[in-house]
Motif scaffolding. Sequence first.
Motif, mmCIF file in Angstrom:
data_model
loop_
_atom_site.group_PDB
_atom_site.id
_atom_site.type_symbol
_atom_site.label_atom_id
_atom_site.label_comp_id
_atom_site.label_asym_id
_atom_site.label_seq_id
_atom_site.Cartn_x
_atom_site.Cartn_y
_atom_site.Cartn_z
ATOM 1 N N ASP A 56 0.853 -1.187 0.000
ATOM 2 C CA ASP A 56 0.000 0.000 0.000
ATOM 3 C C ASP A 56 0.895 1.245 0.000
ATOM 4 O OD1 ASP A 56 -2.220 1.614 0.096
ATOM 5 O OD2 ASP A 56 -2.583 1.337 2.243
ATOM 6 N N VAL A 57 0.346 2.386 -0.375
ATOM 7 C CA VAL A 57 1.113 3.637 -0.361
ATOM 8 C C VAL A 57 0.883 4.406 0.930
ATOM 9 C CG1 VAL A 57 1.360 5.922 -1.421
ATOM 10 C CG2 VAL A 57 1.254 3.891 -2.864
ATOM 11 N N TYR A 58 -0.382 4.637 1.278
ATOM 12 C CA TYR A 58 -0.692 5.497 2.418
ATOM 13 C C TYR A 58 -0.694 4.703 3.711
ATOM 14 C CZ TYR A 58 -2.041 8.793 -1.214
ATOM 15 O OH TYR A 58 -2.043 9.620 -2.311
ATOM 16 N N MET A 59 0.474 4.684 4.364
ATOM 17 C CA MET A 59 0.610 4.036 5.663
ATOM 18 C C MET A 59 0.902 5.108 6.712
ATOM 19 S SD MET A 59 2.332 0.317 4.846
ATOM 20 C CE MET A 59 3.708 0.850 3.843
ATOM 21 N N PRO A 60 0.633 4.845 7.982
ATOM 22 C CA PRO A 60 0.681 5.902 8.999
ATOM 23 C C PRO A 60 2.050 6.506 9.256
ATOM 24 C CG PRO A 60 0.300 3.744 9.999
ATOM 25 C CD PRO A 60 0.141 3.571 8.537
ATOM 26 N N ASP A 61 3.117 5.750 9.077
ATOM 27 C CA ASP A 61 4.441 6.267 9.439
ATOM 28 C C ASP A 61 5.283 6.688 8.240
ATOM 29 O OD1 ASP A 61 4.499 3.621 8.657
ATOM 30 O OD2 ASP A 61 6.120 3.052 9.996
ATOM 31 N N GLN A 62 4.976 6.181 7.056
ATOM 32 C CA GLN A 62 5.782 6.486 5.873
ATOM 33 C C GLN A 62 5.043 6.017 4.626
ATOM 34 O OE1 GLN A 62 9.695 4.773 6.088
ATOM 35 N NE2 GLN A 62 10.505 5.905 4.340
ATOM 36 N N LEU A 63 5.222 6.742 3.546
ATOM 37 C CA LEU A 63 4.604 6.316 2.293
ATOM 38 C C LEU A 63 5.234 5.013 1.804
ATOM 39 C CD1 LEU A 63 4.331 9.657 0.258
ATOM 40 C CD2 LEU A 63 2.474 8.427 1.401
ATOM 41 N N GLY A 64 4.386 4.096 1.357
ATOM 42 C CA GLY A 64 4.907 2.857 0.811
ATOM 43 C C GLY A 64 5.810 3.096 -0.384
ATOM 44 N N SER A 65 5.488 4.122 -1.173
ATOM 45 C CA SER A 65 6.322 4.442 -2.334
ATOM 46 C C SER A 65 7.718 4.868 -1.925
ATOM 47 C CB SER A 65 5.662 5.528 -3.179
ATOM 48 O OG SER A 65 5.334 6.653 -2.381
ATOM 49 N N ASP A 66 7.861 5.462 -0.729
ATOM 50 C CA ASP A 66 9.185 5.863 -0.239
ATOM 51 C C ASP A 66 10.015 4.662 0.209
ATOM 52 O OD1 ASP A 66 8.620 8.494 -0.760
ATOM 53 O OD2 ASP A 66 8.032 8.990 1.291
ATOM 54 N N LEU A 67 9.356 3.515 0.386
ATOM 55 C CA LEU A 67 10.093 2.302 0.753
ATOM 56 C C LEU A 67 10.740 1.637 -0.461
ATOM 57 C CD1 LEU A 67 7.679 0.479 3.248
ATOM 58 C CD2 LEU A 67 9.655 1.903 3.791
ATOM 59 N N LEU A 68 10.267 2.005 -1.652
ATOM 60 C CA LEU A 68 10.735 1.311 -2.855
ATOM 61 C C LEU A 68 12.251 1.326 -3.024
ATOM 62 C CD1 LEU A 68 7.943 2.329 -5.397
ATOM 63 C CD2 LEU A 68 8.289 0.094 -4.320
ATOM 64 N N PRO A 69 12.936 2.491 -2.888
ATOM 65 C CA PRO A 69 14.399 2.450 -3.044
ATOM 66 C C PRO A 69 15.084 1.605 -1.971
ATOM 67 C CG PRO A 69 13.656 4.638 -2.350
ATOM 68 C CD PRO A 69 12.443 3.874 -2.732
ATOM 69 N N ILE A 70 14.532 1.604 -0.759
ATOM 70 C CA ILE A 70 15.095 0.789 0.331
ATOM 71 C C ILE A 70 14.941 -0.689 0.003
ATOM 72 C CG2 ILE A 70 14.921 0.218 2.790
ATOM 73 C CD1 ILE A 70 13.728 3.056 3.180
ATOM 74 N N ILE A 71 13.731 -1.050 -0.438
ATOM 75 C CA ILE A 71 13.457 -2.449 -0.762
ATOM 76 C C ILE A 71 14.333 -2.916 -1.920
ATOM 77 C CG2 ILE A 71 11.701 -4.020 -1.668
ATOM 78 C CD1 ILE A 71 9.610 -2.288 -0.156
ATOM 79 N N ILE A 80 6.935 -6.862 -6.606
ATOM 80 C CA ILE A 80 6.069 -5.924 -5.876
ATOM 81 C C ILE A 80 4.816 -5.633 -6.691
ATOM 82 C CG2 ILE A 80 5.890 -3.632 -4.823
ATOM 83 C CD1 ILE A 80 8.958 -3.628 -4.593
ATOM 84 N N ILE A 81 3.678 -5.771 -6.031
ATOM 85 C CA ILE A 81 2.400 -5.332 -6.584
ATOM 86 C C ILE A 81 1.861 -4.250 -5.660
ATOM 87 C CG2 ILE A 81 0.025 -5.985 -7.150
ATOM 88 C CD1 ILE A 81 1.033 -8.813 -7.708
ATOM 89 N N MET A 82 1.651 -3.065 -6.191
ATOM 90 C CA MET A 82 1.109 -1.971 -5.378
ATOM 91 C C MET A 82 -0.405 -1.960 -5.487
ATOM 92 S SD MET A 82 3.890 1.125 -5.763
ATOM 93 C CE MET A 82 3.478 1.828 -4.168
ATOM 94 N N ILE A 83 -1.067 -1.915 -4.336
ATOM 95 C CA ILE A 83 -2.530 -1.835 -4.273
ATOM 96 C C ILE A 83 -2.865 -0.626 -3.416
ATOM 97 C CG2 ILE A 83 -4.659 -3.035 -3.672
ATOM 98 C CD1 ILE A 83 -3.193 -5.656 -3.902
ATOM 99 N N THR A 84 -3.366 0.426 -4.026
ATOM 100 C CA THR A 84 -3.448 1.704 -3.336
ATOM 101 C C THR A 84 -4.534 2.605 -3.919
ATOM 102 O OG1 THR A 84 -2.194 3.716 -2.808
ATOM 103 C CG2 THR A 84 -1.661 2.599 -4.882
ATOM 104 N N ALA A 85 -4.923 3.575 -3.128
ATOM 105 C CA ALA A 85 -5.858 4.598 -3.608
ATOM 106 C C ALA A 85 -5.103 5.757 -4.259
ATOM 107 C CB ALA A 85 -6.716 5.110 -2.449
ATOM 108 N N ALA A 86 -3.778 5.719 -4.218
ATOM 109 C CA ALA A 86 -2.964 6.823 -4.732
ATOM 110 C C ALA A 86 -3.051 6.913 -6.253
ATOM 111 C CB ALA A 86 -1.514 6.639 -4.306
ATOM 112 N N THR A 87 -3.448 8.074 -6.740
ATOM 113 C CA THR A 87 -3.503 8.311 -8.191
ATOM 114 C C THR A 87 -2.557 9.439 -8.595
ATOM 115 O OG1 THR A 87 -5.401 9.801 -7.860
ATOM 116 C CG2 THR A 87 -5.887 7.493 -8.399
ATOM 117 N N ASP A 88 -1.597 9.739 -7.724
ATOM 118 C CA ASP A 88 -0.605 10.762 -7.997
ATOM 119 C C ASP A 88 0.367 10.252 -9.066
ATOM 120 O OD1 ASP A 88 1.838 12.322 -7.801
ATOM 121 O OD2 ASP A 88 1.027 13.150 -5.954
ATOM 122 N N LYS A 89 0.540 11.041 -10.118
ATOM 123 C CA LYS A 89 1.403 10.617 -11.222
ATOM 124 C C LYS A 89 2.846 10.429 -10.765
ATOM 125 C CE LYS A 89 2.450 11.661 -16.053
ATOM 126 N NZ LYS A 89 2.274 12.629 -17.160
#
Length: 228
Positions: A56-71, A80-89
């Motif tokens: 997911d992207v919108y998590m309480p402590d950090q955006l899931g998208s911000d984890l991508l470089p770490i992962i 990775i399959i992202m399942i999210t309400a985020a529609t930000d380009k």
Amino acid sequence: MVKIRAIIAEDDFRVADIHEKFLDRFEEIEVVGKALNAEQTIEILEQKKPNLLLLDVYMPDQLGSDLLPIIRQKYKHIDIIMITAATDKEILEKALRYGVEYYLIKPVKIEHFQQIIEEYLNKYHLMQTDQEINQEFIDRIFKKGTLPSAVNKETSLPKGVDDITLSKVRIVLEKSSIGLSAEQVSRQIGASRTTARRYLEYLISVQECKAEVVYGVVGRPERRYYKI
């Protein structure tokens, strides 16, 4: 059967439970952990060493998208399959840069979810084969330039034949150079001999394999199937 180990990173435990129940339909996948925030996600990745992450992207402590470089730095081979309400380009572009397999917008229709998981499993199994790497193989992996005949076969499967089992049967046949009986195929795909024979006969009908009658040492005829 070696199972694909999956974890679900989703801050709504009810949604995470729905995703887990859905993945449980696929015998190839085992959910080995669920995380409610980014910190837990990293911890479970370290502990469980999964093959697949539903993120997911919108998590309480950090955006899931911000984890991508770490992962990607620590777990280069995880899918990775992202399942999210985020529609930000910008988030979508980041997902593409860091090799996200699929990007699903919530609410996800169950039919679409199933299609994506089936496509993922087909690609995963295809990558496990010893098939020669040629343009047709590459096109199947990237889902581009698929031959019209292949498209027609996949979109008009008869009742009782599903994509996932069909993919398993194809892979088993591709690995064999001497042909296999329905019983041998059934053992390798974890299904009954009747099921294996149904899929093998379907592949004959679409001219992907052929069958020959072979006589054993005691003279008992055996129908063996070969990849064309």
